[in-house]
Design a protein around this motif. Structure first.
Motif, PDB file in Angstrom:
ATOM      1  N   GLY A   1      22.631-136.866  14.050  1.00 16.88           N
ATOM      2  CA  GLY A   1      23.764-137.106  13.172  1.00 16.88           C
ATOM      3  C   GLY A   1      24.427-135.789  12.800  1.00 16.88           C
ATOM      4  N   ALA A   2      25.764-135.735  12.970  1.00 14.87           N
ATOM      5  CA  ALA A   2      26.484-134.475  12.771  1.00 14.87           C
ATOM      6  C   ALA A   2      26.847-134.273  11.303  1.00 14.87           C
ATOM      7  N   ARG A   3      25.828-134.004  10.504  1.00 18.33           N
ATOM      8  CA  ARG A   3      26.068-133.752   9.076  1.00 18.33           C
ATOM      9  C   ARG A   3      26.218-132.247   8.863  1.00 18.33           C
TER      10      ARG A   3
ATOM     11  N   ARG B   1      27.839-130.077  10.398  1.00 21.05           N
ATOM     12  CA  ARG B   1      27.881-129.244  11.602  1.00 21.05           C
ATOM     13  C   ARG B   1      28.745-129.938  12.645  1.00 21.05           C
TER      14      ARG B   1
ATOM     15  N   PRO C   1      29.432-131.826  16.167  1.00 21.66           N
ATOM     16  CA  PRO C   1      28.574-132.780  16.882  1.00 21.66           C
ATOM     17  C   PRO C   1      27.813-132.115  18.030  1.00 21.66           C
TER      18      PRO C   1
END
Lengths: 353, 247
Positions: free
Chosen positions: A200-202, A204, A206
């Motif tokens: 999951g691109a939290r 940051r 992807p």
């Protein structure tokens, strides 16, 4: 630490769990189904996931998916199942994902039978899938070594972001021996992989994982990077065992189950005053070429024994670069050569020489 | 000035590479809008297929990977089982999902994997140049059915949604089109429900979207749209098959 009497397949399974493997996907196939059965019982006890899949093709792709998350994942199979996994293995190697495969080799080709064999060497070591890739291949010859190499397999997979294969055979899978198991690894000490894993691109950009590049120059660049990694592995990870090679004029070479049988052959020869020694590759890729080349200068003859028509013998020949004659003896179809017949075959060769 | 229409956050700024008149662009946008509305962008992982939409993982601003042909649901299963808190979706065409990957599709659905699948059915293989798909209509000409598909030689159009509707692990299943504004809005609603089936932990959710391929059908975008509405919807009627999500 106390020793436990375990079956090979179960020892590998327990060692994997102790190495931090919490995800296992597989399709049953003899002679390794005890790994799946053991995992089905044990993984829920340690908060892991066991899933019996609909096919080896689904299996290898579930391994791919789980490996994308950076967690320790494993599958196991036997020869026809390993053949089915080859496409996925090529993808996993191309995507540079860490995971562990176990192939408990049986007789082939085709459905073959369920007896021990070494006929998967080519598809394991030379790459059964498409493209230029390599697996790190570890070949245990005792159950203790199977336990230890399972630990190493996960560590090498993480270190190089590369799939690692434990290449055993039906004998290793089915026999029982006392083993000493390692401590359970603390999962928080395992490599984190958060710099590339899909979680999951939290906060940051992807992460994208894919073994493809439509642009030929781009794909060649990716391949060159892979090859650099493989050269590094070749330089750093060659492993082997030597047995009574001091003063040996004859060198027996065999891996896995053959390696351990050849030990008794060497002992018998030594008892007769014939100076023989054993070289047993532990890593089949990278093949321990360096040391074998050195030993080749010191002996008169190399005698390779395999439970196949002669697959590893080609790597022996490449390693010794024609410096010494290399002879081969093999049995197929699940027949395990006895020390007596190997002694006989060796003495025949020695007679002509 | 008030902005009333903008690019969804879940779409990256890459331009789509699809042919004119292809529906992938519309469907991509709908998925991205749903991800935005559900506020799940940071925990969504996408599995892209093999075929025209192989690049889909670059068009979405979420973590993603590319599965081998047909295996997206196996890869997605591996991801979801490793990280049950993530929202994982696959985007697959008819060749990928209904031919080479039909086993993975049926078994992921049957295990009730908490995954969402967008199944784009355009009755033809797109990227390889217009060959027959399992969903090609009887009589439809493709490069490998140059005289038209016949049941005697090629079998019948495969009704994937009808088949999956009998499986207990399926929590949401609908077939839609994106041919009119109303259909587009309905498809978005269906996609949202297929994601909600996952978010609520109810099971497997899939939306089959009937879609055009003007390039391989040899039609203009408008002709393709009409052909879909006149022919494809007869063979594959839009319908809610399973809805365990509710309102």
């Amino acid at each position: 630490m106390k020793k436990l009497m375990m079956k090979g397949n179960e020892a590998i399974a327990e060692s994997a769990i102790r190495a931090g493997c919490r995800l296992y996907f597989a399709y049953p196939i003899t002679p390794q189904s005890e790994i799946a059965e053991y995992m089905a019982r044990r993984l829920p006890e340690v908060g892991g996931v066991f899933l019996q899949t609909e096919s080896e093709i689904a299996t290898v792709n579930m391994v791919y998916g789980a490996a994308c998350t950076g967690k320790r994942v494993m599958t196991s199979t036997s020869s026809p199942g390993f053949s089915l996994m080859q496409e996925g293995i090529s993808y996993i190697a191309g995507a540079e994902l860490p995971c562990v495969f176990v192939d408990v080799v049986r007789g082939g080709p085709g459905l073959g039978n369920i007896q021990p064999s070494q006929g998967d060497y080519f598809q394991a070591v030379k790459g059964g899938g498409h493209g230029d890739y390599r697996l790190i291949v570890l070949a245990p010859s005792t159950l203790q070594e199977a336990v230890d190499l399972t630990q190493l397999a996960f560590d090498l997979a993480d270190r190089y972001r590369n799939p690692v294969l434990i290449l055993a055979d039906g004998m290793i899978g089915q026999m029982m021996e006392p083993v000493e198991l390692p401590e359970m690894r603390d999962l928080s000490t395992l490599p984190d992989h958060s710099d590339w894993a899909l979680r999951g691109a939290r906060n940051r950009e992807p992460h994208r994982i894919a073994a493809f590049n439509i642009d030929p120059v781009g794909l060649e660049k990716m391949n060159k990077r892979l090859q650099e990694k493989y050269r590094l592995i070749e330089a750093s990870e060659q492993r082997w065992e030597e047995y009574r090679v001091d003063g040996a004029e004859y060198l027996m070479v065999g891996y896995g189950t053959m390696g351990r049988i050849l030990k008794s052959v060497v002992d018998s020869l030594r008892e007769e005053g014939i100076p023989a020694g054993l070289f047993r590759p532990v890593t089949l890729w990278p093949f321990p070429k360096r040391r074998l080349k050195e030993l080749a200068k010191k002996v008169q003859l190399i005698f390779v024994v395999e439970m196949s028509s002669g697959q590893m013998v080609e790597d022996v020949q490449i390693s010794v670069e024609g410096k010494v004659p290399v002879h081969f003896y093999g049995r197929m179809g699940g027949v395990v050569p006895t020390p007596e017949e190997i002694l006989f075959a060796f003495k025949e060769v020695r007679k002509w020489k | 000035m008030e902005v009333i229409f903008k690019r969804p956050k879940a779409l990256s700024d890459r331009e789509f590479t699809y042919c004119p008149g292809c529906h992938h662009g519309i469907i991509h946008r709908l998925i991205a809008e749903v991800i935005d509305e559900l506020d799940i962008q940071e925990k969504t992982i996408m599995v892209a297929p093999v075929g025209c939409s192989v690049f889909a993982y670059e068009f979405f601003d979420v973590d993603g990977t590319v599965a081998p042909h047909g295996r997206a649901l196996a890869v997605a299963t591996g991801i979801k089982r490793a990280l049950p808190d993530m929202i994982v979706f696959t985007y697959q065409g008819d060749g990928d999902l209904a031919a080479i990957g039909i086993a993975e599709t049926i078994h992921a659905a049957n295990r009730g994997e908490k995954l969402t699948t967008i199944f784009v059915n355009n009755a033809v293989y797109g990227m390889t140049g217009g060959q027959m798909a399992p969903t090609t209509l009887l009589g439809q000409k493709t490069t490998t059915t140059p005289y038209g598909r016949t049941a005697a030689n090629d079998g019948y159009p495969l009704h994937v949604s009808e088949a999956l509707s009998t499986i207990d692990g399926v929590a949401y299943l609908e077939r839609t089109t994106v041919s009119t504004t109303k259909d587009i809005l309905n498809t978005k609603k269906a996609i949202k429900k297929a994601f909600l089936a996952q978010i609520k932990g109810l099971g497997f959710g899939m939306v089959e979207v009937l879609s055009t391929c003007p390039t391989n059908w040899g039609m203009s975008p408008v002709e393709a749209q009409n052909w879909l509405l006149e022919n494809m919807v007869k063979e594959f009627p839009p319908k809610v098959f399973v809805d365990k999500v509710g309102d």
